[in-house]
Scaffold this active site. Structure first.
Site, PDB file in Angstrom:
ATOM      1  N   TYR A 149       0.829  -1.206   0.000  1.00  0.00           N
ATOM      2  CA  TYR A 149       0.000   0.000   0.000  1.00  0.00           C
ATOM      3  C   TYR A 149       0.863   1.255   0.000  1.00  0.00           C
ATOM      4  CZ  TYR A 149      -3.465   3.418   1.575  1.00  0.00           C
ATOM      5  OH  TYR A 149      -4.273   4.522   1.679  1.00  0.00           O
ATOM      6  N   LEU A 181      -5.790   9.077   9.170  1.00  0.00           N
ATOM      7  CA  LEU A 181      -6.769   8.029   9.444  1.00  0.00           C
ATOM      8  C   LEU A 181      -8.164   8.631   9.562  1.00  0.00           C
ATOM      9  CD1 LEU A 181      -5.026   5.681  12.022  1.00  0.00           C
ATOM     10  CD2 LEU A 181      -5.425   5.292   9.591  1.00  0.00           C
TER      11      LEU A 181
END
Length: 251
Positions: A149, A181
């Site tokens: 990722y 996040l």
């Protein structure tokens, strides 16, 4: 920041950050095309005004990307705003990563951006105006070990700058939003499956921020609204970190 008459395409638009993008673009007057691997019809029904469209597409499959782009051009004539939001984030370290997984993540997270840009750039050039916004990640500035990722998002940042270099003379800006996040369904499901709970992860990240609260999708949508507006006409090739200040630490 009115987008009346503009057509915006958002990948991964039926939930989470992508859905927040779609709602904001529609509220600002754009016709919004919601592209998702799952049926986006319910999301489309909730959007304000405009002539909106939902398309099912696995953006990791080039033939499906081509078909989705053709459907957009057939209905609207061109795409003015391209938001490459969809992505996948499997976890695999060097000892366990497979070439199949590596290529799948690159296909979804990177190659789809190239394919959609190739399809829509001619119309943007002809109009003398266009906006491309990619989804990067603050993970590229951290010590995170999500090998596949992390590499894909680093490539997204490089591709953003390369496209900006090539398309700038056509009145097209290309930028990336790098979130921290965000409590989306995708992340929450991943957090439950991989060790620490979501609450523990968000507490840890919030402690690193200067803004002491979790991020929400609207934080990213507000940044997007600026990047696709005429107010951002002189801003291109930038990676905009919208993360409450986490990346200032570099850790």
């Amino acid at each position: 920041m009115a987008l009346d008459g503009k057509t915006a395409v958002v990948t991964g638009g039926s939930r989470g950050i992508g859905y927040a993008y779609c709602r904001r673009l529609a509220a600002d007057g754009a016709n919004v095309v919601v592209i998702d691997i799952d049926d986006p019809s319910d999301a489309v029904k909730t959007l304000d005004g405009g002539d909106h469209l939902g398309l099912v597409c696995d953006i990791g499959e080039p033939s499906q990307v081509d078909a989705a782009a053709a459907a957009v051009l057939d209905r609207y004539g061109r795409c003015d705003i391209l938001v490459n939001n969809a992505g996948i984030f499997p976890i695999a370290d060097l000892d366990h990563v497979t070439l199949e997984l590596w290529r799948k993540v690159q296909a979804v997270n990177v190659e789809a951006i190239l394919l959609f840009a190739r399809a829509f750039a001619p119309g943007m050039r002809a109009a003398g105006w266009g906006r491309v916004v990619n989804t990067g990640s603050g993970i590229t500035l951290t010590q995170n070990r999500d090998l596949v990722y992390l590499t894909s998002k680093g490539t997204v940042h490089a591709l953003t700058r390369a496209l900006a270099n090539e398309l700038g003379e056509g009145g097209i800006t290309v930028n990336a939003i790098a979130p921290g996040l965000v409590p989306t369904e995708g992340f929450l499901g991943r957090a439950r499956a991989n060790g620490p709970t979501a609450d523990e992860v968000f507490a840890r990240v919030t402690a690193l921020q200067t803004v002491k609260r979790p991020s929400v999708p609207a934080d990213l949508a507000n940044a997007l609204a600026f990047l696709v507006s005429d107010d951002a006409a002189f801003m291109t090739a930038q990676i905009l970190h919208v993360d409450g200040g986490v990346t200032r630490t570099g850790a």
